[in-house]
Scaffold this motif. Structure first.
Motif, PDB file in Angstrom:
ATOM      1  N   SER A  57       0.756  -1.438   0.029  1.00 45.43           N
ATOM      2  CA  SER A  57      -0.089  -0.214   0.114  1.00 45.43           C
ATOM      3  C   SER A  57       0.982   1.177   0.017  1.00 45.43           C
ATOM      4  O   SER A  57       0.506   2.243  -0.374  1.00 45.43           O
ATOM      5  CB  SER A  57      -0.911  -0.263   1.099  1.00 45.43           C
ATOM      6  N   LEU A  60       1.355   1.834  -3.706  1.00 43.26           N
ATOM      7  CA  LEU A  60       0.112   2.195  -4.371  1.00 43.26           C
ATOM      8  C   LEU A  60      -0.092   3.768  -3.752  1.00 43.26           C
ATOM      9  O   LEU A  60      -0.501   4.684  -4.559  1.00 43.26           O
ATOM     10  CB  LEU A  60      -1.164   1.403  -3.645  1.00 43.26           C
ATOM     11  N   ARG A  87      -3.721  -7.089  -7.991  1.00 42.72           N
ATOM     12  CA  ARG A  87      -4.659  -7.282  -6.940  1.00 42.72           C
ATOM     13  C   ARG A  87      -4.821  -5.941  -5.862  1.00 42.72           C
ATOM     14  O   ARG A  87      -5.640  -5.749  -5.376  1.00 42.72           O
ATOM     15  CB  ARG A  87      -3.927  -8.409  -6.121  1.00 42.72           C
ATOM     16  N   ARG A  90      -6.975  -3.620  -7.348  1.00 41.04           N
ATOM     17  CA  ARG A  90      -8.371  -4.284  -7.352  1.00 41.04           C
ATOM     18  C   ARG A  90      -9.098  -4.207  -6.008  1.00 41.04           C
ATOM     19  O   ARG A  90     -10.146  -3.775  -5.840  1.00 41.04           O
ATOM     20  CB  ARG A  90      -8.400  -5.385  -7.879  1.00 41.04           C
ATOM     21  N   LEU A  91      -8.330  -4.562  -4.985  1.00 47.62           N
ATOM     22  CA  LEU A  91      -8.926  -4.802  -3.705  1.00 47.62           C
ATOM     23  C   LEU A  91      -9.060  -3.463  -2.999  1.00 47.62           C
ATOM     24  O   LEU A  91      -9.886  -3.051  -2.099  1.00 47.62           O
ATOM     25  CB  LEU A  91      -7.976  -5.555  -2.707  1.00 47.62           C
ATOM     26  N   THR A  92      -8.522  -2.378  -3.553  1.00 44.88           N
ATOM     27  CA  THR A  92      -8.670  -0.999  -3.037  1.00 44.88           C
ATOM     28  C   THR A  92      -9.802  -0.147  -4.057  1.00 44.88           C
ATOM     29  O   THR A  92      -9.734   1.237  -3.630  1.00 44.88           O
ATOM     30  CB  THR A  92      -7.338  -0.117  -2.810  1.00 44.88           C
ATOM     31  N   ARG A  93     -10.204  -0.668  -5.038  1.00 47.66           N
ATOM     32  CA  ARG A  93     -10.635  -0.162  -6.151  1.00 47.66           C
ATOM     33  C   ARG A  93     -10.156   1.086  -6.663  1.00 47.66           C
ATOM     34  O   ARG A  93     -10.699   1.715  -7.470  1.00 47.66           O
ATOM     35  CB  ARG A  93     -11.961   0.605  -5.289  1.00 47.66           C
ATOM     36  N   MET A  94      -8.751   1.179  -6.500  1.00 48.07           N
ATOM     37  CA  MET A  94      -7.976   2.019  -7.435  1.00 48.07           C
ATOM     38  C   MET A  94      -8.099   1.606  -8.665  1.00 48.07           C
ATOM     39  O   MET A  94      -7.437   2.425  -9.678  1.00 48.07           O
ATOM     40  CB  MET A  94      -6.792   2.145  -6.679  1.00 48.07           C
TER      41      MET A  94
ATOM     42  N   ARG B  56      -0.881 -13.351  -1.772  1.00 46.96           N
ATOM     43  CA  ARG B  56      -1.823 -12.642  -0.641  1.00 46.96           C
ATOM     44  C   ARG B  56      -1.130 -12.712   0.639  1.00 46.96           C
ATOM     45  O   ARG B  56      -1.229 -11.616   1.295  1.00 46.96           O
ATOM     46  CB  ARG B  56      -3.330 -13.554  -0.444  1.00 46.96           C
ATOM     47  N   LEU B 117     -12.819   1.263   3.083  1.00 50.22           N
ATOM     48  CA  LEU B 117     -11.853   1.733   2.054  1.00 50.22           C
ATOM     49  C   LEU B 117     -11.989   3.270   2.457  1.00 50.22           C
ATOM     50  O   LEU B 117     -12.899   3.800   2.603  1.00 50.22           O
ATOM     51  CB  LEU B 117     -12.118   1.524   0.715  1.00 50.22           C
ATOM     52  N   LEU B 120     -13.407   7.561  -1.975  1.00 51.99           N
ATOM     53  CA  LEU B 120     -12.749   7.879  -3.131  1.00 51.99           C
ATOM     54  C   LEU B 120     -13.128   9.060  -4.029  1.00 51.99           C
ATOM     55  O   LEU B 120     -13.950   8.964  -4.800  1.00 51.99           O
ATOM     56  CB  LEU B 120     -13.125   6.524  -4.180  1.00 51.99           C
ATOM     57  N   PHE B 130      -4.944   2.438   3.489  1.00 51.54           N
ATOM     58  CA  PHE B 130      -5.415   1.236   2.764  1.00 51.54           C
ATOM     59  C   PHE B 130      -4.902   0.010   3.748  1.00 51.54           C
ATOM     60  O   PHE B 130      -5.418  -1.207   3.364  1.00 51.54           O
ATOM     61  CB  PHE B 130      -4.839   1.023   1.541  1.00 51.54           C
ATOM     62  N   GLY B 131      -3.706   0.170   4.462  1.00 52.80           N
ATOM     63  CA  GLY B 131      -3.349  -0.968   5.093  1.00 52.80           C
ATOM     64  C   GLY B 131      -4.091  -1.914   5.771  1.00 52.80           C
ATOM     65  O   GLY B 131      -4.076  -2.980   5.488  1.00 52.80           O
ATOM     66  N   LEU B 134      -6.711  -3.781   3.948  1.00 53.35           N
ATOM     67  CA  LEU B 134      -6.140  -5.005   3.098  1.00 53.35           C
ATOM     68  C   LEU B 134      -5.838  -6.074   4.245  1.00 53.35           C
ATOM     69  O   LEU B 134      -6.246  -7.234   3.662  1.00 53.35           O
ATOM     70  CB  LEU B 134      -4.766  -4.554   2.449  1.00 53.35           C
ATOM     71  N   LEU B 138      -7.745  -9.671   3.512  1.00 53.02           N
ATOM     72  CA  LEU B 138      -7.204 -10.861   3.105  1.00 53.02           C
ATOM     73  C   LEU B 138      -7.204 -11.855   4.260  1.00 53.02           C
ATOM     74  O   LEU B 138      -6.486 -12.893   3.905  1.00 53.02           O
ATOM     75  CB  LEU B 138      -5.859 -10.371   2.767  1.00 53.02           C
ATOM     76  N   PHE B 164     -13.241 -13.284  -0.840  1.00 54.60           N
ATOM     77  CA  PHE B 164     -12.442 -12.322  -0.677  1.00 54.60           C
ATOM     78  C   PHE B 164     -11.629 -11.969  -1.984  1.00 54.60           C
ATOM     79  O   PHE B 164     -10.546 -11.088  -1.958  1.00 54.60           O
ATOM     80  CB  PHE B 164     -11.103 -12.723   0.248  1.00 54.60           C
ATOM     81  N   SER B 165     -11.962 -12.377  -2.963  1.00 53.40           N
ATOM     82  CA  SER B 165     -11.243 -12.086  -4.450  1.00 53.40           C
ATOM     83  C   SER B 165     -11.663 -10.680  -4.952  1.00 53.40           C
ATOM     84  O   SER B 165     -10.958 -10.354  -5.584  1.00 53.40           O
ATOM     85  CB  SER B 165     -11.613 -13.189  -5.126  1.00 53.40           C
ATOM     86  N   GLY B 166     -12.965 -10.287  -4.481  1.00 50.86           N
ATOM     87  CA  GLY B 166     -13.368  -9.032  -5.353  1.00 50.86           C
ATOM     88  C   GLY B 166     -12.832  -7.805  -4.379  1.00 50.86           C
ATOM     89  O   GLY B 166     -11.888  -7.903  -3.351  1.00 50.86           O
ATOM     90  N   PRO B 167     -13.113  -6.607  -4.614  1.00 49.85           N
ATOM     91  CA  PRO B 167     -12.871  -5.543  -4.034  1.00 49.85           C
ATOM     92  C   PRO B 167     -13.200  -5.575  -2.400  1.00 49.85           C
ATOM     93  O   PRO B 167     -14.188  -6.240  -2.150  1.00 49.85           O
ATOM     94  CB  PRO B 167     -13.604  -4.169  -4.701  1.00 49.85           C
ATOM     95  N   ILE B 168     -12.570  -4.987  -1.520  1.00 43.82           N
ATOM     96  CA  ILE B 168     -13.039  -5.019  -0.196  1.00 43.82           C
ATOM     97  C   ILE B 168     -14.234  -4.247   0.134  1.00 43.82           C
ATOM     98  O   ILE B 168     -14.377  -3.226  -0.413  1.00 43.82           O
ATOM     99  CB  ILE B 168     -11.625  -4.576   0.729  1.00 43.82           C
ATOM    100  N   SER B 169     -15.284  -4.929   0.778  1.00 46.24           N
ATOM    101  CA  SER B 169     -16.605  -4.002   0.611  1.00 46.24           C
ATOM    102  C   SER B 169     -16.439  -2.686   1.594  1.00 46.24           C
ATOM    103  O   SER B 169     -15.678  -2.562   2.710  1.00 46.24           O
ATOM    104  CB  SER B 169     -17.540  -5.113   1.408  1.00 46.24           C
ATOM    105  N   GLY B 170     -17.066  -1.878   0.865  1.00 44.46           N
ATOM    106  CA  GLY B 170     -16.922  -0.403   1.667  1.00 44.46           C
ATOM    107  C   GLY B 170     -18.293  -0.185   2.232  1.00 44.46           C
ATOM    108  O   GLY B 170     -18.950  -0.688   2.335  1.00 44.46           O
TER     109      GLY B 170
END
Lengths: 108, 170
Positions: A57, A60, A87, A90-94, B56, B117, B120, B130-131, B134, B138, B164-170
């Motif tokens: 991060s 990032l 990854r 994608r995970l941070t929606r950036m 990961r 998150l 944005l 973000f740390g 994540l 994960l 856990f494969s998609g974006p982290i739910s916000g």
């Protein structure tokens, strides 16, 4: 100093990242160096990320800082993202903020 | 009694315990030692786990150990560096179980609370924050406790991330 190879043409600036990791050990220097390059160029930027196989991060954050330093009208394309790097975006929606081309996307 | 007789002693033969890869490292809390530990960790586990799980695992550990490096000594400036952390990763059937301990200040409680998150805002993009998203996104079974002067953080990085494969739910 982070290894960045700059190739400038009439239309764009291509910066090849020759580092295998953009992590906390290098993020600040990477950000400063890349920001200097893109601000001097004032052209659309293509960042070749093929060699980078790890980003955290802090890396990032460096990318976002560089994107913010560029005028919004100038594209910053991240090309050749490896799965570990993709990854994080994608995970941070950036991935919605940057124009991203994963490593397996055919070149035009 | 020979060692094999000792192992086989007792009325019921014990099943042979499966040996699994593990990794243990004591390192100083700075980004350069974190980087080296992660390189060595990758060399240890990459032959045994998928590239996806390895990626990961490496990302989560980088985030955790960077936080330790960044905040090591924050609260106890009178106690000088170097501060050390211990990293231990053990492979099991479901994933990679990790424990990180360090002698830095107490972890703020809100790090472990469910979090979103960072907002944005396209006109003012967040450059950090973000740390922990994540880390939370994960891992499974994330737990923290303070023991004497040490922080202990433990979690599992599952082999099959499922949701856990998609974006982290916000």
């Amino acid at each position: 100093m982070p290894k960045l190879i700059v190739n400038e043409t009439e239309a764009q600036l291509t910066v090849t990242v020759e580092e295998s990791r953009i992590d906390a050990a290098i993020a600040t220097r990477f950000k400063d160096r890349l920001r200097e390059i893109v601000l001097r160029g004032r052209k659309p930027v293509r960042l070749d990320m093929r060699r980078v196989d790890f980003m955290d991060s802090s890396g990032l954050g460096a990318m976002i800082a560089v994107r913010k330093a560029l005028p919004e009208a100038l594209p910053l394309v991240l090309d050749g993202l490896t799965p570990n790097v993709e990854r994080v975006f994608r995970l941070t929606r950036m991935d919605s903020v940057f124009e991203i081309r994963p490593a397996n996307t055919p070149q035009e | 009694m020979s060692s094999s007789e000792r192992q086989n002693a007792g009325s019921i033969p014990r099943p042979i315990a499966r040996t699994q890869s593990m990794f243990h490292r004591v390192l100083r809390a700075n980004p350069f030692e974190v980087r080296q530990a992660l390189r060595d960790l990758r060399a240890r586990f990459a032959p045994a786990v998928s590239a996806d799980a390895m990626g990961r695992l490496e990302l989560v550990l980088a985030e955790v150990m960077n936080n330790v490096s960044e905040h090591a000594g924050d609260l106890c400036a009178q106690k000088p560096a170097p501060r050390a952390m211990h990293l231990c990763v053990v492979m099991n059937d479901a994933g990679l179980s990790c424990a990180i301990t360090d002698d830095g200040g107490t972890l703020p409680a809100d790090c472990l609370l469910p979090r979103n998150l960072p907002a944005l805002d396209p006109l003012d993009l967040p450059e950090g924050g973000f740390g922990w998203c994540l880390i939370q996104g994960l891992t499974q079974s994330l737990c923290y406790y303070r023991e004497d002067q040490r922080n202990c953080l433990a979690f599992t990085v599952p082999f099959n991330p499922g949701q856990f494969s998609g974006p982290i739910s916000g």
